[in-house]
Enzyme design. Sequence first.
Site, PDB file in Angstrom:
ATOM      1  N   HIS A 153      31.543  35.673   0.665  1.00  0.00           N
ATOM      2  CA  HIS A 153      30.399  34.770   0.805  1.00  0.00           C
ATOM      3  C   HIS A 153      30.788  33.318   0.538  1.00  0.00           C
ATOM      4  CE1 HIS A 153      28.348  38.626   0.300  1.00  0.00           C
ATOM      5  NE2 HIS A 153      27.250  38.074   0.768  1.00  0.00           N
ATOM      6  N   GLU A 184      23.221  41.100  12.514  1.00  0.00           N
ATOM      7  CA  GLU A 184      23.773  39.808  12.962  1.00  0.00           C
ATOM      8  C   GLU A 184      24.157  39.800  14.433  1.00  0.00           C
ATOM      9  OE1 GLU A 184      24.575  41.235  10.095  1.00  0.00           O
ATOM     10  OE2 GLU A 184      23.917  39.786   8.586  1.00  0.00           O
TER      11      GLU A 184
END
Lengths: 332, 327
Positions: A129, A60
């Site tokens: 999440h 990321e």
Amino acid sequence: MREITYLEAVREAMSQEMRENKDVFILGEDIGVYGGAFGVTRGMIEEFGEERVRNTPISESAIAGTAIGAALTGMRPILELQFSDFITISMDQIVNQAAKLRYMYGGKGKVPMVLRTPAGSGTGAAAQHSQSLEAWMTHIPGLKVVQPSTAYDAKGLLKAAMDDDNPVIFYEHKLLYKTKGDVPEKQYSIPLGKADVKREGTDVTIVATAIMVHKALEAAVELEKEGISVEVVDPRTLVPLDTETIIESVKKTSRLVVVHEAVKRGGYGGEIASVIAESDAFDYLDAPIKRLGGKAVPIPYNPKLEKAAVPQVPDIIEAVKETLNKRIATHA
Amino acid sequence: MIKTVKLPPQITEEKLVNLFKEMWLIRFFDEKVDEFFAKGMIHGTTHLCVGQEASASGACAVLEDRDKITSTHRGHGHCIAKGAEVNRMMAELFGRTTGYCKGKGGSMHIADVDKGNLGANGIVGGGIPLAVGAGLTSKMKEEGYVVLCFFGDGASNEGSFHEAINLASIWDLPVVFICENNQYGMSGPVKEMVNVENIADRAAAYGIPGKVVDGNDIIDVMNEVNEAVERARNGKGPSIIEAKTYRWKGHSKSDAKKYRTREEEKEWREKDPIGRLRKLLIDEGILTEEKADQLKQEAKKEVEDSVEFAKKSPEPSIDTLMEDIYA
């Protein structure tokens, strides 16, 4: 008009732009043949090829930085960050690099990129999440923050985000992906910084974001049965924020409820409440401002607990009634 | 013709002489900055590259104008080597409107995007992914430029280093990663912080070439970087070059240098990169001692002039505070 889903609206906005502008490309994890974790990019690699739909490693920091570096040198990347929680792993690149490069360089260089990312709870994916961390991003000068609530808004706002010369964080709510709405086939742009009154009313204003717009609208239908007229304002973009529309609405209704899914403590609702408290709409208030937000807890797995962690329709109804029953004491 | 050493074909005798002067310019610039910080004449902090001039000048010497660089918190040398004007650099350190960043960036953020300097960076390893992005643009737009990505030994322990080099390697991007190993990440000795002998050895993990060069020998730096740049330009992907060098000064202005010995510093000062190039140029008959001294004095004067330029330049108006946040 043609009806498509929020997810299809996002995909269509990207695909149409990529057909028009060869500098636009998308990169992200599993966005190739897999079609993205939520299927948003499905079919795009087949149309645009792997040069422009770039499947990346799980890195990321590198993919965010690569998008920024590409933007700084003339491309217009769209970065799909698989879950908005993963912004934590790319934070340096977004906060210290993308947001600040232009200012640090005295106005030279620009970073025209869109970071699209699915946020929110309700999928049972639990604490890592399911977060709604948009308030973090709104705190950083140099970023713009968008949160569409409908398919129509998603397409038009994404077009505006892709046309913008600044880094835009574009939050998509996972539970909205399958919602349908009327969406024109042609490209259109909804300017960043323009709120939308999703329902007009006279007794109370609810400022709601993302999925809470829909919950607020449901609450408004219920409240109407009891003779309560609710106005629902969707800011659509948190940065820039259309303060004028919110202020005007509160002046009209004299009551304000703010609702978002993100944790209430330190959430963006505090900013909206402050905008009213600092404006001339404050004098119009007949009751204290009420904020509704997620509880200060990591999102739990169990579906009952998960639901209890964020505002639901009955909570909004209750908050509206509470606001209507309260009065600000007037001092002689 | 130079007889005793091999040089990249584009490096002429004239270019070598210019590089000699450029290295003096870098040294005088940073020594002047050091002096001003010591006297409290400029605020903030700074990171000086005195002693590391050969890696900056040598690496940038082989580039074409269209090529780009990303730099680090210790970036004054990279800026000068990529063609920055010392006047505007000094003005930036004085926080003046004529500075590269109109006084808003300071020492750690000097950039000249139009000339291919994508900026110094205050975050260790922060510029590495940006370099990869610039390399991606070069590839996607077929612009043919190469990106030189400077970073230090400390940055090679950041996640961004590993992630970004992996990405550059799988996509064969035209990026040359230049590790200036100056032996310390602030106070952390590289031999305690890295478990391989050479940072260049880490290239093996990404299936790309990794070379160690004598970072105080500009000839060695130029030859290896040139090879890596050619490789990148020909679509063969990235490389890591590790230039072993030493910073003569402390990490930043407040460093008492307790973590190293004065003997070690003395040993490295004897490997002075400018002295080595001077000797080569004189031995080869390219420069006389007088001419070499004259170039040194010219560089010194340029830095002194830059101070005058900076002092005469206006401070930014408060009205500019909120400008340039958004495009």
